[in-house]
Scaffold this active site. Structure first.
Site, short mmCIF file in Angstrom:
data_model
loop_
_atom_site.label_atom_id
_atom_site.label_comp_id
_atom_site.label_asym_id
_atom_site.label_seq_id
_atom_site.Cartn_x
_atom_site.Cartn_y
_atom_site.Cartn_z
N GLY A 1 51.96 7.95 1.60
CA GLY A 1 52.74 8.53 0.52
C GLY A 1 52.05 8.30 -0.80
O GLY A 1 51.35 7.31 -0.97
N GLY B 1 52.41 9.45 -5.23
CA GLY B 1 53.15 10.15 -6.27
C GLY B 1 52.76 9.59 -7.61
O GLY B 1 51.71 8.98 -7.75
N GLY B 2 53.62 9.80 -8.57
CA GLY B 2 53.34 9.34 -9.91
C GLY B 2 53.16 7.83 -9.98
O GLY B 2 52.36 7.33 -10.74
N GLY C 1 51.90 5.82 -7.70
CA GLY C 1 50.72 5.30 -7.04
C GLY C 1 50.63 5.75 -5.60
O GLY C 1 51.06 6.85 -5.27
N THR C 2 50.12 4.88 -4.77
CA THR C 2 49.85 5.27 -3.40
C THR C 2 50.42 4.22 -2.46
O THR C 2 50.38 3.03 -2.75
CB THR C 2 48.33 5.36 -3.18
OG1 THR C 2 47.76 6.03 -4.29
CG2 THR C 2 48.02 6.11 -1.91
N VAL C 3 50.94 4.69 -1.32
CA VAL C 3 51.43 3.76 -0.30
C VAL C 3 50.54 3.91 0.93
O VAL C 3 50.31 5.03 1.42
CB VAL C 3 52.89 4.03 0.06
CG1 VAL C 3 53.36 3.04 1.12
CG2 VAL C 3 53.77 3.94 -1.17
N LYS D 1 52.05 -0.91 -1.17
CA LYS D 1 52.15 -0.03 -2.34
C LYS D 1 51.15 -0.46 -3.39
O LYS D 1 51.11 -1.62 -3.78
CB LYS D 1 53.56 -0.07 -2.91
CG LYS D 1 53.76 0.93 -4.05
CD LYS D 1 55.23 1.12 -4.31
CE LYS D 1 55.61 0.57 -5.67
NZ LYS D 1 57.02 0.77 -5.96
N ASP E 1 66.76 4.82 -10.04
CA ASP E 1 65.97 5.96 -9.58
C ASP E 1 66.41 6.35 -8.17
O ASP E 1 65.61 6.46 -7.26
CB ASP E 1 64.47 5.63 -9.62
CG ASP E 1 63.61 6.88 -9.64
OD1 ASP E 1 64.17 7.99 -9.82
OD2 ASP E 1 62.39 6.75 -9.47
#
Ligand SMILES: *[C@@H]1O[C@H](CO)[C@@H](O)[C@H](O)[C@H]1NC(C)=O
Ligand SMILES: *[C@@H]1O[C@H](CO)[C@@H](O)[C@H](O)[C@H]1NC(C)=O
Ligand SMILES: *[C@@H]1O[C@H](CO)[C@@H](O)[C@H](O)[C@H]1NC(C)=O
Ligand SMILES: *[C@@H]1O[C@H](CO)[C@@H](O)[C@H](O)[C@H]1NC(C)=O
Ligand SMILES: *[C@@H]1O[C@H](CO)[C@@H](O)[C@H](O)[C@H]1NC(C)=O
Ligand SMILES: *[C@@H]1O[C@H](CO)[C@@H](O)[C@H](O)[C@H]1NC(C)=O
Ligand SMILES: *[C@@H]1O[C@H](CO)[C@@H](O)[C@H](O)[C@H]1NC(C)=O
Ligand SMILES: *[C@@H]1O[C@H](CO)[C@@H](O)[C@H](O)[C@H]1NC(C)=O
Ligand SMILES: *[C@@H]1O[C@H](CO)[C@@H](O)[C@H](O)[C@H]1NC(C)=O
Ligand SMILES: *[C@@H]1O[C@H](CO)[C@@H](O)[C@H](O)[C@H]1NC(C)=O
Length: 688
Positions: free
Chosen positions: A363, A365-366, A368-370, A384, A481
């Site tokens: 995954g 997104g804004g 970062g990365t998982v 993460k 969120d």
């Protein structure tokens, strides 16, 4: 910073030099085992030695009796002489020897002599014979094959007339010197004065001295302070020359990688390392190449150590920067430390993710990365890695660690640990296999009543988790969120709320806190957007959007839709208002059995989406409502008789609400219709 690096480089250089020295020293292996290696700071290399070995008492430390030394009071004695150094490569030994003296008092006159073993010779290359004085004679004599032979020099000058004497150089006036003849082993030195009546009444001195160990000065004509001066002896081993060993190697002193050499020797031989080797030939020479390899390996490993230290420093720095110490403090002072947060090393996580291999990204997104990661104990984790590094992100990071480490709920993703050694901190979570609810919803093209059951359960679980965060956790936590992309699903499609990067802990005596508005477009609480006052009800609003998403299968915001449908929540509410609720529900999901539940959820969603936070239900209420709706699903007969038309009719109705009169929300099954009647128009009026 640069200074620090310089210092480190200096340390490195010193270390390399030390390794080099160590390598060379070990390379030489100067002495035999169990033997004294130094005396008063003077090295004693084999074939020289002091007495017998301490480990093998019958084993002499020296090669021949000529090389047997005595170490007494830090003085290295060789017979009557004191040794100041021994050089095995040059086959030389420095000793001190007396100066010959002649004055007219005759009392302290001295004509020294020495009788060395046959294998020692006064070095021709390293010594000079000199005489000091005016009208002075110096003699150096020796016997060889029963014949006496020798050399000497004379000076003539008027000691009172100093102008002609060349101060500082032994030019022949006041000081004379000559080379040493060969094979001088048994020497005697004498000094004398001739023309004693010629106005000169000073003393005469003669000596054999190592080059540059004595420099003439005109003052020495009056006062000569030296009683002894250094003298260099050449030495050889054995009694035979090299050819004597051609047949028998017994008593041959030259060890591995060395050659016998008897050039310029009349008695004995020398051992020399073969070309490309160095060390002590009487012990065994080693290849220079090997030394270079040792040096190279040493230097390389030192460099690596240096690099590693540098990295560790950096890690430490990041650890501090990333609030590691604060975190550790927080974790240690925690009363309820039921759950341990593991601090991972960067190495561990690099290994787990195959150095953050792109194929393991699950995954991004804004934020970062998982990555999917495999720990050494074979457990699978999600790692993460934040994208941007700025102070606020670090704060968020620590925030998330602190919050998640306090939570233990089956519907909240478990934080297993973190790594603070990187500039970008890393978080390690339990691995949740089935992606996010967002993916789950927006890849399901065909839906049915089974789909609804799953979705309802997901909603109930997520609501339970949020309710727990709002009320049950030791300090209320506002997620901030809430969205389908932040609800994960495991292999049994159990919901797990995740991503607490933006979450806030709310002190118990506060119900709202002012913050920077943060959240995701489409889910953001309009009241919060307007006032910047964060309350638990902001999460409720966002959860309302999640409910709508579950009902409709639509994305919360899409520019691809017609303008009035762009905001899913607004579109949903207006459909509800205009009796077209079933138009907006995902096609295929509604059937006779579940329509009641769906309506209930839709009503609940509408309540969550109220513009005014205070009019929204609490998360606890939402959770228990959803649980109740699920009970309804299990005991469908309760509401089986209620039909859809009635519901729609009630939606349109507008009358006062039981709920508003203080009816408790737990009476949901009886009050729901009233809520529809009362609440929805209100929400729509204010939502515009
Ligand atoms: C040293 O060893 C020799 C034999 O190599 C032996 O004769 C001598 O007694 C020993 N000296 C001492 C002091 O033990
Ligand atoms: C050691 O040296 C001292 C003088 O410095 C001397 O008196 C003594 O006899 C010496 N001992 C030996 C064993 O040579
Ligand atoms: C021994 O002598 C050799 C040759 O003269 C020289 O290169 C070397 O530096 C000397 N070693 C020591 C320890 O003085
Ligand atoms: C010895 O020196 C003294 C003066 O110091 C001088 O008188 C004497 O003549 C000298 N003797 C000889 C033999 O030179
Ligand atoms: C030196 O003289 C001694 C006797 O005085 C004698 O025994 C010896 O052989 C002689 N050496 C040589 C090399 O002539
Ligand atoms: C030595 O020098 C002194 C002073 O210059 C002088 O008197 C004396 O005669 C000189 N002696 C000789 C032998 O030249
Ligand atoms: C050394 O020379 C002296 C005289 O200068 C003599 O008495 C002695 O016997 C000689 N020794 C050897 C070993 O030649
Ligand atoms: C003598 O002079 C030489 C050259 O100037 C120098 O290298 C050496 O150290 C001096 N020796 C002493 C004992 O002063
Ligand atoms: C070596 O010694 C032998 C006697 O032991 C002698 O015959 C030969 O000439 C010597 N060789 C050299 C090179 O001095
Ligand atoms: C010398 O070489 C032999 C074999 O060639 C080896 O067994 C021995 O250990 C070596 N000795 C040294 C001091 O290197």
């Amino acid at each position: 910073m640069e200074e620090l690096q310089l210092r480190q480089m200096l340390i490195l250089a010193t270390a390399v030099a030390m390794v080099a020295a160590a390598a060379l020293a070990s390379d030489k292996l100067q002495t035999l085992p169990g033997c004294t290696s130094t005396c008063g700071g003077i090295e004693i290399p084999y074939p020289f030695g002091v007495g017998n070995s301490s480990t093998q008492p019958q084993q002499p430390c020296f090669l021949e009796p000529n090389f047997d030394l005595v170490c007494n009071n830090s003085k290295l004695n060789w017979g009557d002489f004191i040794i100041s150094s021994i050089n095995v490569t040059a086959h030389q030994m420095d000793v001190t020897f007396y100066v010959a003296r002649f004055c007219n008092d005759s009392e302290n006159d001295n004509n020294p002599w020495m009788s060395t073993a046959e294998t020692f010779t006064v070095s021709r290359t390293e010594n000079k014979f000199g005489t000091i004085g005016c009208n002075s004679l110096g003699f150096l004599q020796s016997t060889y094959d029963n014949n006496t032979y020798g050399t000497g020099c004379a000076t003539q000058c008027n000691g009172t007339d100093a102008t002609i004497i060349d101060d500082g150089s032994c030019s022949g006036i006041g000081c004379c010197h000559v080379d040493i003849p060969p094979r001088m082993r048994n020497i005697s030195i004498s000094a004398a004065t001739y023309k004693p009546d010629d106005g000169w009444h000073g003393c005469s001195y003669s000596f054999v001295a190592k080059r540059n160990s004595y420099n003439f000065s005109i003052t020495h004509l009056k006062i000569f302070q030296y009683l002894e001066l250094p003298l260099v002896l050449d030495w050889t081993v054995g009694e035979r020359n090299c050819s004597g060993f051609e047949r028998s190697r017994v008593e041959y002193a030259c060890m591995n990688n060395s050659d016998c050499n008897d050039a310029d020797t009349d008695i004995g031989y020398r051992c020399m390392c073969k070309p490309g080797y160095q060390g002590n030939p009487y012990v065994g020479c080693t290849g220079v190449a090997a030394t270079i390899v040792i040096l190279f390996v040493g230097a390389t490993s030192l460099y690596l150590i240096y690099q590693k230290r540098k990295l560790n420093k950096l890690r430490e720095k990041y650890f501090k920067q990333n609030g590691g110490s604060i975190l550790l403090q927080q974790l240690s002072t925690r009363e309820n430390s039921s759950r341990m947060i593991q601090i991972f090393t960067e190495e561990q996580l690099k290994k787990a993710t195959n150095n953050f291999d792109e194929s393991l990204i699950i995954g991004s997104g804004g934020f970062g990365t998982v990555f999917k990661g495999f720990l050494e104990n074979n457990s699978i984790v999600a790692i993460k890695k934040s994208k941007i590094v700025d102070e606020s992100q670090k704060e968020q990071f620590i925030n998330e660690v602190v919050i998640l480490s306090q939570i233990n709920h089956r519907n909240v993703v478990k934080l297993l640990g973190c790594c603070l050694e990187r500039e970008v901190p890393l978080l390690v979570y339990e691995f949740v296999e089935n992606g996010t609810v967002y993916d789950f919803l927006h890849t399901q093209k065909k839906v049915n009543s089974e789909t609804w059951k799953t979705r309802l359960r997901i909603a109930a679980e997520a609501a339970g988790a949020l309710s727990y965060l709002h009320s049950a956790a030791s300090m209320p936590i506002i997620h901030r969120d809430v969205k389908t992309a932040n609800i994960l699903l495991d292999n049994t499609y159990t919901a797990k709320v995740s991503d607490f990067g933006a979450s806030r802990l709310v002190p118990l005596d506060q119900t709202e806190i002012a913050t920077m508005v943060q959240g995701t477009f489409g889910y953001l609480d309009p009241e919060y957007l307007l006032t910047s006052q964060l309350t638990e009800k902001s999460d409720v609003f966002s959860f309302g959007v999640v409910l709508v998403e579950l009902l409709t299968g639509e994305k919360p915001h899409s520019f691809g839709r017609a303008e009035e449908k762009r905001s899913l929540s607004n579109h949903f509410l207006s459909c509800l208002k205009e009796d077209h609720m079933f138009d907006v529900l995902q096609f295929g999901m509604v059937n006779e059995e579940n329509e009641k539940e769906i309506i209930e959820v839709a009503i609940l969603a509408a309540r969550c989406l109220r513009l005014k936070g205070e009019e929204r239900p609490s998360m606890k209420e939402v959770a228990s409502k959803l649980d109740a709706i699920r009970q309804m699903e299990k005991r469908p007969w309760i509401n089986r008789d209620q039909n859809l038309e009635e519901t729609q009719y009630l939606l349109d109705e507008s009358s006062s609400s039981i709920y508003e009169r203080g009816e408790d929300s737990s009476s949901h099954q009886n009050t729901s219709y009233d809520i529809i009647r009362d609440r929805i128009p209100f929400a729509l009026d204010n939502g515009r």
